[in-house]
Write an enzyme that holds these catalytic residues in place. Sequence first.
Site, PDB file in Angstrom:
ATOM      1  N   GLU A  93      32.708  50.202  33.188  1.00  0.00           N
ATOM      2  CA  GLU A  93      33.499  51.144  33.201  1.00  0.00           C
ATOM      3  C   GLU A  93      33.398  52.460  32.260  1.00  0.00           C
ATOM      4  O   GLU A  93      33.324  53.260  32.088  1.00  0.00           O
ATOM      5  CB  GLU A  93      35.027  50.963  33.637  1.00  0.00           C
ATOM      6  CG  GLU A  93      35.288  50.390  34.837  1.00  0.00           C
ATOM      7  CD  GLU A  93      36.525  49.978  35.159  1.00  0.00           C
ATOM      8  OE1 GLU A  93      37.440  50.951  34.881  1.00  0.00           O
ATOM      9  OE2 GLU A  93      36.864  49.076  35.893  1.00  0.00           O
TER      10      GLU A  93
ATOM     11  N   ASP B 272      35.800  46.268  35.291  1.00  0.00           N
ATOM     12  CA  ASP B 272      37.112  45.552  34.626  1.00  0.00           C
ATOM     13  C   ASP B 272      37.694  44.648  35.563  1.00  0.00           C
ATOM     14  O   ASP B 272      37.818  44.797  37.109  1.00  0.00           O
ATOM     15  CB  ASP B 272      38.366  46.614  34.397  1.00  0.00           C
ATOM     16  CG  ASP B 272      38.105  47.459  33.111  1.00  0.00           C
ATOM     17  OD1 ASP B 272      36.845  47.085  32.575  1.00  0.00           O
ATOM     18  OD2 ASP B 272      38.803  48.296  32.861  1.00  0.00           O
TER      19      ASP B 272
ATOM     20  N   ASP C 177      40.397  43.970  37.252  1.00  0.00           N
ATOM     21  CA  ASP C 177      41.612  43.967  37.957  1.00  0.00           C
ATOM     22  C   ASP C 177      41.368  44.632  39.169  1.00  0.00           C
ATOM     23  O   ASP C 177      40.326  44.749  39.915  1.00  0.00           O
ATOM     24  CB  ASP C 177      42.539  44.686  36.986  1.00  0.00           C
ATOM     25  CG  ASP C 177      41.672  45.838  36.344  1.00  0.00           C
ATOM     26  OD1 ASP C 177      40.983  46.361  37.058  1.00  0.00           O
ATOM     27  OD2 ASP C 177      42.244  46.630  35.265  1.00  0.00           O
TER      28      ASP C 177
ATOM     29  N   GLU D 102      41.807  47.660  40.079  1.00  0.00           N
ATOM     30  CA  GLU D 102      41.178  48.922  40.210  1.00  0.00           C
ATOM     31  C   GLU D 102      39.782  48.832  40.016  1.00  0.00           C
ATOM     32  O   GLU D 102      38.824  49.318  40.527  1.00  0.00           O
ATOM     33  CB  GLU D 102      41.861  49.976  39.112  1.00  0.00           C
ATOM     34  CG  GLU D 102      43.253  50.239  39.424  1.00  0.00           C
ATOM     35  CD  GLU D 102      43.514  50.900  40.675  1.00  0.00           C
ATOM     36  OE1 GLU D 102      42.692  52.065  40.942  1.00  0.00           O
ATOM     37  OE2 GLU D 102      44.578  50.860  41.312  1.00  0.00           O
TER      38      GLU D 102
ATOM     39  N   TYR E 220      39.953  47.739  23.168  1.00  0.00           N
ATOM     40  CA  TYR E 220      40.422  48.818  24.283  1.00  0.00           C
ATOM     41  C   TYR E 220      41.838  49.055  24.111  1.00  0.00           C
ATOM     42  O   TYR E 220      42.838  47.914  24.043  1.00  0.00           O
ATOM     43  CB  TYR E 220      40.225  48.081  25.539  1.00  0.00           C
ATOM     44  CG  TYR E 220      40.090  49.346  26.542  1.00  0.00           C
ATOM     45  CD1 TYR E 220      39.274  50.278  26.464  1.00  0.00           C
ATOM     46  CD2 TYR E 220      41.014  49.330  27.677  1.00  0.00           C
ATOM     47  CE1 TYR E 220      39.334  51.454  27.329  1.00  0.00           C
ATOM     48  CE2 TYR E 220      41.001  50.020  28.652  1.00  0.00           C
ATOM     49  CZ  TYR E 220      40.112  51.426  28.569  1.00  0.00           C
ATOM     50  OH  TYR E 220      40.307  52.304  29.422  1.00  0.00           O
TER      51      TYR E 220
ATOM     52  N   ARG F  18      43.924  50.526  26.334  1.00  0.00           N
ATOM     53  CA  ARG F  18      44.737  50.531  27.571  1.00  0.00           C
ATOM     54  C   ARG F  18      44.841  49.113  28.084  1.00  0.00           C
ATOM     55  O   ARG F  18      43.928  48.729  28.992  1.00  0.00           O
ATOM     56  CB  ARG F  18      44.273  51.653  28.514  1.00  0.00           C
ATOM     57  CG  ARG F  18      44.292  53.019  28.044  1.00  0.00           C
ATOM     58  CD  ARG F  18      44.064  53.996  28.958  1.00  0.00           C
ATOM     59  NE  ARG F  18      42.569  54.248  29.089  1.00  0.00           N
ATOM     60  CZ  ARG F  18      41.963  55.246  28.431  1.00  0.00           C
ATOM     61  NH1 ARG F  18      42.615  56.026  27.620  1.00  0.00           N
ATOM     62  NH2 ARG F  18      40.585  55.177  28.461  1.00  0.00           N
TER      63      ARG F  18
ATOM     64  N   HIS G 184      41.994  43.191  29.974  1.00  0.00           N
ATOM     65  CA  HIS G 184      41.630  43.239  28.794  1.00  0.00           C
ATOM     66  C   HIS G 184      42.407  42.407  27.720  1.00  0.00           C
ATOM     67  O   HIS G 184      43.333  42.164  28.096  1.00  0.00           O
ATOM     68  CB  HIS G 184      41.516  44.999  28.283  1.00  0.00           C
ATOM     69  CG  HIS G 184      41.112  45.702  29.190  1.00  0.00           C
ATOM     70  ND1 HIS G 184      39.880  46.077  29.314  1.00  0.00           N
ATOM     71  CD2 HIS G 184      41.801  46.647  30.132  1.00  0.00           C
ATOM     72  CE1 HIS G 184      39.394  46.895  30.178  1.00  0.00           C
ATOM     73  NE2 HIS G 184      40.770  47.248  30.917  1.00  0.00           N
TER      74      HIS G 184
END
Length: 664
Positions: free
Chosen positions: A10, A83, A85, A87, A299, A301, A345
């Site tokens: 991403e 990632d 997850d 999303e 990271y 976020r 993350h």
Amino acid sequence: MDKSALVIVESPTKAKTLTKILGDKFEIIPSMGHLIDLPKTSLGVDIEAGFVPEYVLISGRSKILTQIKKLAKEKKLVYLATDPDREGEAIGWHIKENLPKTATIKRVEFHEITPSAINQAFKEPREIDMDMVNAQQARRILDRLVGYFLSPLLWKKIARGLSAGRVQSVALRLITEREREIEAFKPQEYWDIEAEMLNKNGESFNAKLEKIGDKKAEIKNQAEAESLAEEIKKETPFVSAIVQKEQRRYPFAPFTTSTLQQEAFNKLRFSVAKTMRVAQSLYEGIDIGTEGPVGLITYMRTDSTKVAKEAITSVRAHIKKAFGKEYLPDEPNVYKVKKSAQEAHEAIRPTAIEHAPETVASFLDEDQNKLYGLIYKRFISSQMTPSIFKVVSADIHAGKFQFGATGRTLIFDGFSRIYEITGEDKNKLPPLEKNEALKLSKLIPGQHFTKPKPRYSESSLVKALEEEGIGRPSTYAPIIYTIVMRDYVRRLKGYLKPTELGFKVCDLLLEYFPKVMDIKFTAHMEEELDEIEEGKMKTNQILQEFYTPFKESLEYAQANIKKEVITTDEICDKCGKPMIIKWGRKGKFLSCSDYPTCKNAKSISTGVTCPEPGCGGYLIERRSKRGFFFGCSNFPKCRFTSRKLPTESSEETKEDDESSSVSE
DNA sequence: CAGTGAGCGAGCTTCCGCTTGACTT
């Protein structure tokens, strides 16, 4: 170019790091988030057909998708390393749907960017998890239904350009409810009595009146306090009990997005947006001399407090070397993770312990230094031993009156050696013995009033949202931006205060859509998404259950809400009819109530005259793409502008639009 | 980052969640 396969991640920074680790084996390219989404200008959900989404390429993303397609054709083997997850799974799936059928497509999953985790992930690739993708689609479609049905209702019933949504409207609710609590609050007077006492060596300390007989001391007013003081003076105090305890203060977990935003606000007065901007720059990489650009933090976020094994090993070595073994726990500290966390993350931490704040300081600007220092120290301290306090509590009796005194001294600093604990009291008590007679040297009655809870700050709002599982690390800052831009709330000295419009929108939604406005709505949704992920529920079923009653509420609201007209004392200077307030593209303005027969329109004056010498105009609140400001009614003749209204009544003064109100 | 606007109302706005850039509307 003989790299055998294509890897899609991403973020560009992740792509760079991965390139270092995977050497020349793979071609690695970043998607930069979602490429495919529902269309912006229409609902994009076929409800009749069973909530079928219409997917389109997000504008501006065609270049990346084209490139990915081209490379996939060449390589024939594609690893989706987005990632791990919901999303990320969906981003991967959308890309897969757009790739040529000739390519072999695998999904890889890793939760930390370390060579061991990455190599392991590539050894055991898997397929796209469609249950997970379906959960994402349910979330996406539900948010679209809420947002794209409620917003137009607000346009029709209140004013153009307004918005509502699962997250922003609940955030607004929290802020307006707090404001109403504050408005309704009646301060209660109460008193306390402090006594200055001397031990047998004449050393003084303070004790507080706690009990009268068996009852808690509750003093309502000055007369009561004074009469009690007279009684106390007649007595001789002595130490009736003394207890000594050790108290441990454990270190804090390393930062997640939300705790970073909170601490940066509390300790550095950074706004949420500023924290994220500065953290992004530390993450993307900074030239620190010899090595070229280096990403200084992981990271930013994230909702996880987990830390890669390699990092734990190196921070433990560092603690032992820098502070000694008494600062190093036997086992690494492990922190609880919230149930709602998706843990794609790691926690936010420095990427390398060697990059101590002092050694990189000259390469960073002031804000970067402050934030990096905070992140660095928080991480190191999170793997240190607790601070230890000695706490001595004494009960002191004087006739029927019981006083209490507490002394708290630090006997071992532990993690607080490098991470400051705010709000810790460190009262000292002189040596006291049981039954020791004391001398009363002074009585100090104090007047107090109960206080309401404070307004939400940006950071306390983020904290509240996170606790309720509302919003995600990537959206905390944008949520605040949205409700400020809609003029639902304004910043006032770093705190969020609802506007009349904010109250109005919130009240309407609460009355007609209590379910959507329920603080627990998101938590319930998450439970159902979990069921979809586990394959126990269908997307369709969840959406239908939500939509059936929602549609009814919507129809009821459409039919029953009357658009109200806000009249003013102003009289139209063209036809003499009263003028009313309307919202246009650029905010509020005065309109003749006889529109469209009379087309007279005027700006709304603040009543404050323009400070420009000889101008004589008055100031008008204006709205631009960048936020609110005040301009002169004689524009363009007078070009005066100001952020704040030049008057001392700061209560209604406009603060900042984006970031700097609490950070400068 | 700094500076923002010039009439506003029948032709448009809007969601949440991923991620950064900046061809000119």
